[in-house]
Design a protein around this motif. Structure first.
Motif, PDB file in Angstrom:
ATOM      1  N   LEU A 102     -42.432  68.686  40.491  1.00 19.73           N
ATOM      2  CA  LEU A 102     -43.003  67.862  41.561  1.00 19.73           C
ATOM      3  C   LEU A 102     -41.933  67.039  42.274  1.00 19.73           C
ATOM      4  CD1 LEU A 102     -46.354  66.661  39.936  1.00 19.73           C
ATOM      5  CD2 LEU A 102     -46.014  68.413  41.691  1.00 19.73           C
ATOM      6  N   PHE A 103     -40.907  66.607  41.532  1.00 17.36           N
ATOM      7  CA  PHE A 103     -39.791  65.921  42.186  1.00 17.36           C
ATOM      8  C   PHE A 103     -39.155  66.835  43.238  1.00 17.36           C
ATOM      9  CE2 PHE A 103     -39.241  62.803  38.546  1.00 17.36           C
ATOM     10  CZ  PHE A 103     -39.423  61.682  39.333  1.00 17.36           C
ATOM     11  N   MET A 104     -38.934  68.086  42.877  1.00 15.36           N
ATOM     12  CA  MET A 104     -38.274  69.014  43.796  1.00 15.36           C
ATOM     13  C   MET A 104     -39.181  69.407  44.955  1.00 15.36           C
ATOM     14  SD  MET A 104     -36.120  71.415  41.169  1.00 15.36           S
ATOM     15  CE  MET A 104     -35.239  70.675  39.796  1.00 15.36           C
ATOM     16  N   LEU A 105     -40.468  69.587  44.670  1.00 16.06           N
ATOM     17  CA  LEU A 105     -41.401  69.881  45.757  1.00 16.06           C
ATOM     18  C   LEU A 105     -41.492  68.699  46.718  1.00 16.06           C
ATOM     19  CD1 LEU A 105     -44.301  71.675  43.821  1.00 16.06           C
ATOM     20  CD2 LEU A 105     -42.697  72.699  45.443  1.00 16.06           C
ATOM     21  N   GLY A 106     -41.512  67.490  46.158  1.00 14.60           N
ATOM     22  CA  GLY A 106     -41.520  66.301  47.002  1.00 14.60           C
ATOM     23  C   GLY A 106     -40.277  66.216  47.864  1.00 14.60           C
ATOM     24  N   ALA A 107     -39.134  66.615  47.296  1.00  9.13           N
ATOM     25  CA  ALA A 107     -37.888  66.605  48.060  1.00  9.13           C
ATOM     26  C   ALA A 107     -37.988  67.526  49.274  1.00  9.13           C
ATOM     27  CB  ALA A 107     -36.724  67.032  47.165  1.00  9.13           C
ATOM     28  N   MET A 108     -38.596  68.697  49.091  1.00  9.48           N
ATOM     29  CA  MET A 108     -38.732  69.630  50.207  1.00  9.48           C
ATOM     30  C   MET A 108     -39.656  69.070  51.290  1.00  9.48           C
ATOM     31  SD  MET A 108     -36.748  72.072  49.374  1.00  9.48           S
ATOM     32  CE  MET A 108     -35.750  70.859  48.503  1.00  9.48           C
ATOM     33  N   VAL A 109     -40.729  68.406  50.861  1.00  2.00           N
ATOM     34  CA  VAL A 109     -41.662  67.815  51.828  1.00  2.00           C
ATOM     35  C   VAL A 109     -40.965  66.730  52.642  1.00  2.00           C
ATOM     36  CG1 VAL A 109     -43.765  66.444  52.079  1.00  2.00           C
ATOM     37  CG2 VAL A 109     -43.717  68.358  50.471  1.00  2.00           C
ATOM     38  N   TYR A 110     -40.218  65.868  51.966  1.00  5.56           N
ATOM     39  CA  TYR A 110     -39.513  64.800  52.681  1.00  5.56           C
ATOM     40  C   TYR A 110     -38.435  65.353  53.603  1.00  5.56           C
ATOM     41  CZ  TYR A 110     -41.780  61.117  49.969  1.00  5.56           C
ATOM     42  OH  TYR A 110     -42.699  60.257  49.430  1.00  5.56           O
ATOM     43  N   LEU A 111     -37.812  66.447  53.210  1.00  7.02           N
ATOM     44  CA  LEU A 111     -36.813  67.064  54.080  1.00  7.02           C
ATOM     45  C   LEU A 111     -37.458  67.550  55.372  1.00  7.02           C
ATOM     46  CD1 LEU A 111     -33.916  68.061  54.531  1.00  7.02           C
ATOM     47  CD2 LEU A 111     -34.565  70.191  53.383  1.00  7.02           C
ATOM     48  N   MET A 112     -38.636  68.161  55.251  1.00 10.28           N
ATOM     49  CA  MET A 112     -39.339  68.629  56.445  1.00 10.28           C
ATOM     50  C   MET A 112     -39.768  67.458  57.326  1.00 10.28           C
ATOM     51  SD  MET A 112     -39.302  71.921  56.368  1.00 10.28           S
ATOM     52  CE  MET A 112     -37.632  71.669  55.741  1.00 10.28           C
TER      53      MET A 112
END
Length: 236
Positions: A102-112
């Motif tokens: 979830l940390f990594m998925l959250g990182a992708m969302v914030y990048l977008m």
């Protein structure tokens, strides 16, 4: 009692074996570790025991079995070990834990979301309140969250030390999400006390992360100071 499970990233059955042994390690007070044969310690064990097949289970330095054991078989092999007391310290395995995923998925969302700043009003190039918001979505939202997930997964595997789990990664995650939300909303609304509060929450998430990672960085001495030589034949 020391139990070592030798695995590899490409081994499909190793994941099932690790799952079984982790369940056993939750019940029994054993020193359980997962060794990747791609790492130096794993290669040394392969060389010393002349292993040809994985997954392999080594108990107190001796090869106990090869392949995937049933839960009953694994429990029987460590039946002499005392029952384990509950603790939040856990070893990292091959598979990403839910919190790290979830940390990594959250990182992708914030990048977008941060990338939208390049499209909407040129936020990264403007001097308005959207600029610090976009920058922090990338730096805190993407970079920090990615570091959180990767470090908590990889560092325990490199050092062989367990990491603090339980509620702590979720507290860390909640703090960074709440802090970033408050920080962004405060800038957009011009409410700088909210910005400060958001920064404080982000700092607290860093503090929790430090508390979790600090013990991981100090590996325990192994093999009583002895080094197991790894012999590699020319051409291998």
């Amino acid at each position: 009692m020391k139990v070592e499970l030798l695995v590899s990233e490409w081994c499909a059955s190793c994941h099932q074996s690790e799952k079984i042994w982790r369940e056993v390690a939750e019940e029994k007070d054993i020193e359980f570790s997962v060794l990747d044969m791609g790492q130096p310690e794993g290669r040394a064990l392969v060389s010393r025991l002349r292993l040809k097949t994985i997954p392999a289970v080594v108990i107190d330095g001796e090869l106990k079995g090869i392949g995937v054991q049933t839960f009953a078989e694994a429990r029987a092999w460590v039946a002499a070990a005392p029952a384990k007391q509950k603790t939040d310290m856990q070893h990292a395995g091959l598979t990403l834990s839910l919190d790290n995923r979830l940390f990594m998925l959250g990182a992708m969302v914030y990048l977008m979301l941060g990338g939208l700043g390049l499209v909407i009003n040129g936020a990264l190039l403007s001097d308005g309140p959207a600029r610090p918001v976009a920058l922090h979505l990338v730096t805190v939202g993407f970079m920090l969250m990615l570091i959180y997930g990767l470090a908590a997964h990889m560092l325990p595997r490199f050092t062989g030390n367990p990491i603090l789990m339980g509620v702590w990664p979720w507290i860390q995650m909640g703090l960074v999400h709440a802090g970033l939300l408050a920080y962004s909303a405060g800038f957009l609304a011009g409410m700088y006390p909210v910005v400060i509060a958001g920064g404080a929450l982000i700092w607290l998430s860093l503090l929790v992360f430090t508390v979790r990672i600090w013990p991981v960085l100090w590996p325990k001495p192994r093999n009583n100071g002895l080094v197991i030589p790894l012999h590699i034949q020319p051409g291998e």
